[in-house]
Scaffold this motif. Sequence first.
Motif, mmCIF file in Angstrom:
data_model
loop_
_atom_site.group_PDB
_atom_site.id
_atom_site.type_symbol
_atom_site.label_atom_id
_atom_site.label_comp_id
_atom_site.label_asym_id
_atom_site.label_seq_id
_atom_site.Cartn_x
_atom_site.Cartn_y
_atom_site.Cartn_z
ATOM 1 N N LEU A 184 0.730 -1.179 -0.106
ATOM 2 C CA LEU A 184 -0.018 -0.041 -0.007
ATOM 3 C C LEU A 184 0.891 1.257 0.005
ATOM 4 C CD1 LEU A 184 -2.655 -0.836 2.512
ATOM 5 C CD2 LEU A 184 -2.787 -1.070 0.136
ATOM 6 N N SER A 185 0.873 2.202 -1.033
ATOM 7 C CA SER A 185 1.654 3.248 -0.900
ATOM 8 C C SER A 185 1.058 4.369 -1.649
ATOM 9 C CB SER A 185 2.659 2.924 -2.203
ATOM 10 O OG SER A 185 3.703 4.153 -2.237
ATOM 11 N N GLU A 186 0.853 5.388 -1.042
ATOM 12 C CA GLU A 186 0.171 6.543 -1.267
ATOM 13 C C GLU A 186 1.224 7.477 -1.949
ATOM 14 O OE1 GLU A 186 -1.879 7.816 2.205
ATOM 15 O OE2 GLU A 186 -3.528 6.513 1.998
ATOM 16 N N GLU A 187 2.271 7.331 -2.200
ATOM 17 C CA GLU A 187 3.058 8.193 -2.670
ATOM 18 C C GLU A 187 3.148 8.422 -4.268
ATOM 19 O OE1 GLU A 187 7.090 8.170 0.156
ATOM 20 O OE2 GLU A 187 7.106 6.387 -0.903
ATOM 21 N N VAL A 188 3.333 9.593 -4.532
ATOM 22 C CA VAL A 188 3.575 9.906 -5.826
ATOM 23 C C VAL A 188 4.848 10.677 -6.048
ATOM 24 C CG1 VAL A 188 3.076 11.563 -7.714
ATOM 25 C CG2 VAL A 188 1.082 10.669 -6.175
ATOM 26 N N LEU A 189 5.864 9.951 -6.989
ATOM 27 C CA LEU A 189 7.257 10.212 -6.905
ATOM 28 C C LEU A 189 7.525 11.131 -8.359
ATOM 29 C CD1 LEU A 189 7.720 6.562 -5.872
ATOM 30 C CD2 LEU A 189 8.846 8.363 -4.548
ATOM 31 N N ALA A 190 8.464 12.172 -8.136
ATOM 32 C CA ALA A 190 9.110 12.526 -9.208
ATOM 33 C C ALA A 190 10.407 12.440 -8.991
ATOM 34 C CB ALA A 190 8.657 14.176 -9.071
ATOM 35 N N VAL A 191 11.084 11.903 -10.120
ATOM 36 C CA VAL A 191 12.492 11.630 -10.171
ATOM 37 C C VAL A 191 13.313 13.006 -10.504
ATOM 38 C CG1 VAL A 191 14.333 10.263 -11.282
ATOM 39 C CG2 VAL A 191 11.896 9.493 -10.929
ATOM 40 N N GLN A 192 14.033 13.382 -9.527
ATOM 41 C CA GLN A 192 14.941 14.603 -9.681
ATOM 42 C C GLN A 192 16.347 14.037 -10.335
ATOM 43 O OE1 GLN A 192 15.214 16.327 -5.445
ATOM 44 N NE2 GLN A 192 14.156 18.074 -6.550
ATOM 45 N N SER A 193 16.874 12.948 -9.985
ATOM 46 C CA SER A 193 18.005 12.497 -10.814
ATOM 47 C C SER A 193 18.082 11.085 -10.853
ATOM 48 C CB SER A 193 19.371 13.043 -10.073
ATOM 49 O OG SER A 193 19.445 12.507 -8.931
ATOM 50 N N GLY A 194 18.560 10.440 -11.658
ATOM 51 C CA GLY A 194 18.679 8.826 -11.669
ATOM 52 C C GLY A 194 17.536 8.458 -12.537
ATOM 53 N N ILE A 195 17.435 7.180 -12.457
ATOM 54 C CA ILE A 195 16.456 6.308 -13.261
ATOM 55 C C ILE A 195 15.938 5.400 -12.281
ATOM 56 C CG2 ILE A 195 16.263 4.688 -15.155
ATOM 57 C CD1 ILE A 195 18.613 5.950 -16.579
ATOM 58 N N MET A 196 14.431 5.131 -12.484
ATOM 59 C CA MET A 196 13.665 4.212 -11.728
ATOM 60 C C MET A 196 13.311 2.964 -12.711
ATOM 61 S SD MET A 196 11.540 6.493 -9.145
ATOM 62 C CE MET A 196 11.113 5.167 -8.148
ATOM 63 N N LYS A 197 13.078 1.950 -12.180
ATOM 64 C CA LYS A 197 12.487 1.003 -12.882
ATOM 65 C C LYS A 197 11.106 0.462 -12.201
ATOM 66 C CE LYS A 197 13.981 -3.414 -12.720
ATOM 67 N NZ LYS A 197 15.037 -4.369 -12.440
ATOM 68 N N GLY A 198 10.142 0.254 -13.138
ATOM 69 C CA GLY A 198 8.829 -0.246 -12.735
ATOM 70 C C GLY A 198 8.925 -1.597 -13.216
ATOM 71 N N TYR A 199 8.176 -2.598 -12.530
ATOM 72 C CA TYR A 199 8.180 -3.973 -12.941
ATOM 73 C C TYR A 199 7.383 -4.789 -12.129
ATOM 74 C CZ TYR A 199 10.330 -5.012 -8.377
ATOM 75 O OH TYR A 199 10.476 -5.059 -6.949
ATOM 76 N N TYR A 200 6.682 -5.795 -12.818
ATOM 77 C CA TYR A 200 5.810 -6.787 -12.310
ATOM 78 C C TYR A 200 6.679 -7.993 -11.948
ATOM 79 C CZ TYR A 200 2.361 -3.774 -14.876
ATOM 80 O OH TYR A 200 1.674 -2.708 -15.160
ATOM 81 N N LEU A 201 6.121 -8.790 -11.173
ATOM 82 C CA LEU A 201 6.531 -9.941 -10.984
ATOM 83 C C LEU A 201 5.479 -11.150 -10.983
ATOM 84 C CD1 LEU A 201 8.433 -9.575 -7.331
ATOM 85 C CD2 LEU A 201 9.529 -10.029 -9.491
#
Length: 78
Positions: free
Chosen positions: A28-45
């Motif tokens: 459960l995550s109510e966060e909205v994230l804005a990337v300032q630097s770097g790279i994120m990966k979204g994935y399914y398991l």
Amino acid sequence: MSFDDFLKKYGEIKTYAKSEHVFRQGDLSEEVLAVQSGIMKGYYLSQDGKEYIKSFIFEGDIIASLRAVYKNEPTSFG
């Protein structure tokens, strides 16, 4: 109010280590994230633990699990 102004007023800067999870599939995550630097990966398991890349999130991009934020349901991805 622009979205950038909204982030500056209400946002919180957080730093994550490489390979650290912001949230995991099923959280459960109510966060909205804005990337300032770097790279994120979204994935399914999958049920058997295989990872499938959903997307890459780059500097200036935003990511959230809308089902978790708006419906208070577990995230469908990590």
